[in-house]
Design a protein around this motif. Structure first.
Motif, PDB file in Angstrom:
ATOM      1  N   ILE A  85     -52.606  80.285 -54.099  1.00 43.16           N
ATOM      2  CA  ILE A  85     -53.173  81.243 -53.142  1.00 43.16           C
ATOM      3  C   ILE A  85     -52.080  81.679 -52.173  1.00 43.16           C
ATOM      4  O   ILE A  85     -51.099  80.971 -51.962  1.00 43.16           O
ATOM      5  CB  ILE A  85     -54.372  80.637 -52.359  1.00 43.16           C
ATOM      6  CG1 ILE A  85     -53.959  79.386 -51.593  1.00 43.16           C
ATOM      7  CG2 ILE A  85     -55.545  80.358 -53.264  1.00 43.16           C
ATOM      8  CD1 ILE A  85     -55.042  78.825 -50.690  1.00 43.16           C
ATOM      9  N   SER A  86     -52.279  82.855 -51.590  1.00 46.46           N
ATOM     10  CA  SER A  86     -51.295  83.387 -50.646  1.00 46.46           C
ATOM     11  C   SER A  86     -51.481  82.752 -49.265  1.00 46.46           C
ATOM     12  O   SER A  86     -52.479  82.074 -49.000  1.00 46.46           O
ATOM     13  CB  SER A  86     -51.448  84.904 -50.527  1.00 46.46           C
ATOM     14  OG  SER A  86     -52.669  85.215 -49.879  1.00 46.46           O
ATOM     15  N   ASP A  90     -52.056  84.335 -46.472  1.00 42.25           N
ATOM     16  CA  ASP A  90     -53.206  84.957 -45.802  1.00 42.25           C
ATOM     17  C   ASP A  90     -54.518  84.326 -46.263  1.00 42.25           C
ATOM     18  O   ASP A  90     -55.399  84.040 -45.452  1.00 42.25           O
ATOM     19  CB  ASP A  90     -53.222  86.467 -46.075  1.00 42.25           C
ATOM     20  CG  ASP A  90     -52.079  87.190 -45.386  1.00 42.25           C
ATOM     21  OD1 ASP A  90     -51.597  86.681 -44.348  1.00 42.25           O
ATOM     22  OD2 ASP A  90     -51.668  88.254 -45.889  1.00 42.25           O
ATOM     23  N   GLU A  91     -54.637  84.122 -47.581  1.00 42.88           N
ATOM     24  CA  GLU A  91     -55.835  83.467 -48.106  1.00 42.88           C
ATOM     25  C   GLU A  91     -55.967  82.056 -47.547  1.00 42.88           C
ATOM     26  O   GLU A  91     -57.053  81.616 -47.183  1.00 42.88           O
ATOM     27  CB  GLU A  91     -55.761  83.358 -49.635  1.00 42.88           C
ATOM     28  CG  GLU A  91     -56.309  84.533 -50.392  1.00 42.88           C
ATOM     29  CD  GLU A  91     -56.271  84.244 -51.880  1.00 42.88           C
ATOM     30  OE1 GLU A  91     -57.354  84.049 -52.461  1.00 42.88           O
ATOM     31  OE2 GLU A  91     -55.158  84.203 -52.444  1.00 42.88           O
ATOM     32  N   TYR A  92     -54.846  81.349 -47.497  1.00 40.39           N
ATOM     33  CA  TYR A  92     -54.821  79.977 -46.991  1.00 40.39           C
ATOM     34  C   TYR A  92     -55.326  79.924 -45.557  1.00 40.39           C
ATOM     35  O   TYR A  92     -56.205  79.124 -45.218  1.00 40.39           O
ATOM     36  CB  TYR A  92     -53.404  79.414 -47.080  1.00 40.39           C
ATOM     37  CG  TYR A  92     -53.236  78.058 -46.460  1.00 40.39           C
ATOM     38  CD1 TYR A  92     -53.706  76.910 -47.093  1.00 40.39           C
ATOM     39  CD2 TYR A  92     -52.598  77.911 -45.231  1.00 40.39           C
ATOM     40  CE1 TYR A  92     -53.549  75.657 -46.527  1.00 40.39           C
ATOM     41  CE2 TYR A  92     -52.431  76.666 -44.661  1.00 40.39           C
ATOM     42  CZ  TYR A  92     -52.911  75.544 -45.311  1.00 40.39           C
ATOM     43  OH  TYR A  92     -52.754  74.310 -44.740  1.00 40.39           O
ATOM     44  N   GLN A 150     -57.108  82.170 -43.899  1.00 40.25           N
ATOM     45  CA  GLN A 150     -58.496  82.610 -43.819  1.00 40.25           C
ATOM     46  C   GLN A 150     -59.454  81.497 -44.274  1.00 40.25           C
ATOM     47  O   GLN A 150     -60.440  81.196 -43.603  1.00 40.25           O
ATOM     48  CB  GLN A 150     -58.701  83.858 -44.675  1.00 40.25           C
ATOM     49  CG  GLN A 150     -60.110  84.393 -44.642  1.00 40.25           C
ATOM     50  CD  GLN A 150     -60.288  85.573 -45.584  1.00 40.25           C
ATOM     51  OE1 GLN A 150     -59.425  85.856 -46.398  1.00 40.25           O
ATOM     52  NE2 GLN A 150     -61.408  86.251 -45.467  1.00 40.25           N
ATOM     53  N   LYS A 151     -59.156  80.865 -45.393  1.00 44.45           N
ATOM     54  CA  LYS A 151     -60.029  79.812 -45.910  1.00 44.45           C
ATOM     55  C   LYS A 151     -60.008  78.568 -45.022  1.00 44.45           C
ATOM     56  O   LYS A 151     -61.025  77.892 -44.871  1.00 44.45           O
ATOM     57  CB  LYS A 151     -59.637  79.463 -47.340  1.00 44.45           C
ATOM     58  CG  LYS A 151     -59.974  80.585 -48.306  1.00 44.45           C
ATOM     59  CD  LYS A 151     -59.604  80.245 -49.722  1.00 44.45           C
ATOM     60  CE  LYS A 151     -59.964  81.429 -50.609  1.00 44.45           C
ATOM     61  NZ  LYS A 151     -59.888  81.121 -52.009  1.00 44.45           N
TER      62      LYS A 151
END
Length: 75
Positions: free
Chosen positions: A60-61, A63-65, A67-68
């Motif tokens: 995962i990127s 940003d995804e990291y 956000q999650k």
């Protein structure tokens, strides 16, 4: 006259039983709540560890990291 004609000794055993049951219910609820909260924190920690591994492995990127991670922490 106290105790409705039964003297002084008729009411106190029932009061002790009721108080004991009340205390048992409160203690039981406290233990139950602590178990639920402990399980939730373990689940949250497991989710964060899995998320960390996915980020480190490049699944995962960033940003995804981020956000999650906010979702898991509830912020």
């Amino acid at each position: 006259m106290c105790g409705f004609g039964f003297g002084y000794g008729a009411w106190w055993p029932w009061m002790i039983i009721r108080m004991g049951l009340g205390i048992a219910v409160v203690v039981g609820l406290c233990i139950w709540t602590a178990k639920i909260m402990r399980n939730n924190s373990y689940n949250r920690n497991d989710a964060l560890q899995t998320l960390d591994l996915k980020f480190v492995n490049g699944e995962i990127s960033e940003d995804e990291y981020i956000q999650k991670k906010k979702v898991i922490r509830g912020k």
